[in-house]
Scaffold this active site. Structure first.
Site, PDB file in Angstrom:
ATOM      1  N   GLU A  48      51.374  -3.875  18.420  1.00 25.66           N
ATOM      2  CA  GLU A  48      50.804  -4.590  19.560  1.00 25.66           C
ATOM      3  C   GLU A  48      51.989  -4.990  20.431  1.00 25.66           C
ATOM      4  O   GLU A  48      52.786  -5.837  20.035  1.00 25.66           O
ATOM      5  CB  GLU A  48      50.020  -5.803  19.043  1.00 25.66           C
ATOM      6  CG  GLU A  48      48.756  -6.105  19.854  1.00 25.66           C
ATOM      7  CD  GLU A  48      49.093  -6.739  21.190  1.00 25.66           C
ATOM      8  OE1 GLU A  48      48.410  -6.444  22.178  1.00 25.66           O
ATOM      9  OE2 GLU A  48      50.056  -7.511  21.247  1.00 25.66           O
ATOM     10  N   CYS A  79      53.515   4.887  20.441  1.00 28.79           N
ATOM     11  CA  CYS A  79      52.434   3.999  20.882  1.00 28.79           C
ATOM     12  C   CYS A  79      52.984   2.707  21.520  1.00 28.79           C
ATOM     13  O   CYS A  79      53.528   2.774  22.617  1.00 28.79           O
ATOM     14  CB  CYS A  79      51.481   3.745  19.719  1.00 28.79           C
ATOM     15  SG  CYS A  79      49.830   3.376  20.280  1.00 28.79           S
ATOM     16  N   HIS A 203      50.257   8.509  16.815  1.00 31.24           N
ATOM     17  CA  HIS A 203      50.963   8.047  15.607  1.00 31.24           C
ATOM     18  C   HIS A 203      51.236   9.177  14.604  1.00 31.24           C
ATOM     19  O   HIS A 203      50.489   9.319  13.629  1.00 31.24           O
ATOM     20  CB  HIS A 203      50.114   6.998  14.891  1.00 31.24           C
ATOM     21  CG  HIS A 203      50.014   5.685  15.580  1.00 31.24           C
ATOM     22  ND1 HIS A 203      50.809   4.609  15.278  1.00 31.24           N
ATOM     23  CD2 HIS A 203      49.184   5.276  16.565  1.00 31.24           C
ATOM     24  CE1 HIS A 203      50.472   3.587  16.048  1.00 31.24           C
ATOM     25  NE2 HIS A 203      49.492   3.964  16.833  1.00 31.24           N
ATOM     26  N   GLU A 205      53.277   9.181  12.272  1.00 27.98           N
ATOM     27  CA  GLU A 205      53.575   8.589  10.961  1.00 27.98           C
ATOM     28  C   GLU A 205      52.314   8.339  10.146  1.00 27.98           C
ATOM     29  O   GLU A 205      52.379   8.039   8.961  1.00 27.98           O
ATOM     30  CB  GLU A 205      54.399   7.296  11.126  1.00 27.98           C
ATOM     31  CG  GLU A 205      53.650   6.048  11.552  1.00 27.98           C
ATOM     32  CD  GLU A 205      53.231   6.011  13.022  1.00 27.98           C
ATOM     33  OE1 GLU A 205      53.424   7.014  13.732  1.00 27.98           O
ATOM     34  OE2 GLU A 205      52.695   4.981  13.455  1.00 27.98           O
TER      35      GLU A 205
HETATM   36  N1  GLN Z   1      47.871  -0.496  23.315  1.00 30.02           N
HETATM   37  C1  GLN Z   1      48.604  -1.208  22.341  1.00 30.02           C
HETATM   38  C2  GLN Z   1      49.528  -2.235  23.007  1.00 30.02           C
HETATM   39  O1  GLN Z   1      49.354  -2.613  24.068  1.00 30.02           O
HETATM   40  C3  GLN Z   1      49.435  -0.294  21.466  1.00 30.02           C
HETATM   41  C4  GLN Z   1      48.585   0.256  20.387  1.00 30.02           C
HETATM   42  C5  GLN Z   1      49.359   0.911  19.263  1.00 30.02           C
HETATM   43  O2  GLN Z   1      50.569   0.788  19.155  1.00 30.02           O
HETATM   44  N2  GLN Z   1      48.627   1.528  18.367  1.00 30.02           N
HETATM   45  O3  GLN Z   1      50.431  -2.717  22.434  1.00 30.02           O
END
Ligand code: GLN
Length: 255
Positions: A48, A79, A203, A205
């Protein structure tokens, strides 16, 4: 052997550590600025990004992360890690969040929608398979994923994907009260490389396909080889007179 740092503040760092172990590579969890000095490359995991940014601030990591990225050592953001590395992020909470930057692109934080709109899909990845073998597709696991709306001229696109028909429309705010729908293309960028920076919106991983991790390690080998040849060039311009003629130089073996 190269030591790969994995930013371990929050998110899927354990999964990256496990993926590295599966291919016999030593991963080191990084939580403090000084730990960056001991690693050859760095993975910034998914999670996050606002929470991760708060923790990074708390540990005073931003200046060291920027120095690391700017210093040319390989960095891979998956991500939320991609969001961290982007020069510009939209779709953020009011007030935005601090970014490390370095990657010349604009990302949308939750391009594909909410957690409920998470999905998996096959991605066409010809450049990955050319380098690491295997199929020319890979499984993309997208968890409340970001996407790259725009990328600069030095950014190499490694994968894109169709924009799902049920994607909620996205807006970008320009100052108070002005909002505008900006994305109208039918495909969107989800994996890129710009020099020492690799970034994926999905992802790897969380799958058993280790090619993205291998691809990243190859970037590490390239950067070490470059650093070595720069070193030997500068020392050869200094010391050539002292070298015995026709004697090959000993070259290190990069693992
Ligand atoms: N959209 C998410 C964010 O704002 C990221 C999601 C993720 O890393 N799986 O942090």
């Amino acid at each position: 052997m190269a030591v790969v740092g994995v930013l371990a503040l929050q998110g899927s760092y354990n999964e990256h550590m496990a993926a590295l172990r599966r291919i016999g590579v030593r991963g080191v969890e990084v939580r403090k600025p000084e730990q960056l000095l001991g690693v050859d490359s760095l993975i910034i995991p998914g999670g996050e990004s606002t929470t991760m940014a708060k923790l990074a601030n708390y540990h005073n990591l931003f200046p060291a992360l920027r120095e690391f990225v700017g210093g040319g050592k390989p960095v891979w953001g998956t991500c939320a890690g991609l969001i961290f590395l982007a020069n510009k992020a939209v779709g953020q909470k009011t007030g935005g969040q601090e970014l490390v930057g370095g990657l010349d692109c604009t990302v949308h934080r939750n391009f594909f929608g909410s957690q409920l709109q998470s999905f998996e899909t096959e991605l066409s990845v010809p450049k990955l398979s050319e380098k690491e073998g295997g199929n020319d597709t890979c499984r993309g696991v997208f968890v409340r994923a970001p996407a790259i709306l725009e990328a600069g001229p030095d950014v190499e696109i490694l994968a894109d994907c169709p924009v799902p028909a049920d994607r909620p429309s996205i807006t970008i705010s320009f100052g108070e009260g002005t909002e505008e729908e900006v994305y109208s293309k039918d495909r969107v960028i989800v994996a890129v490389r710009q020099g020492n920076i690799l970034a994926t919106a999905f992802h790897p991983e969380l799958t058993s396909d280790s090619r993205w991790h291998r691809f990243f390690l190859d970037m590490d080998k390239e950067s070490q080889a470059k650093a070595f040849s720069a070193l030997s060039l500068s020392s050869s311009s200094r010391d050539t007179e002292d070298l015995p003629k026709n004697k090959p130089l000993d070259l290190p073996i990069f693992e």
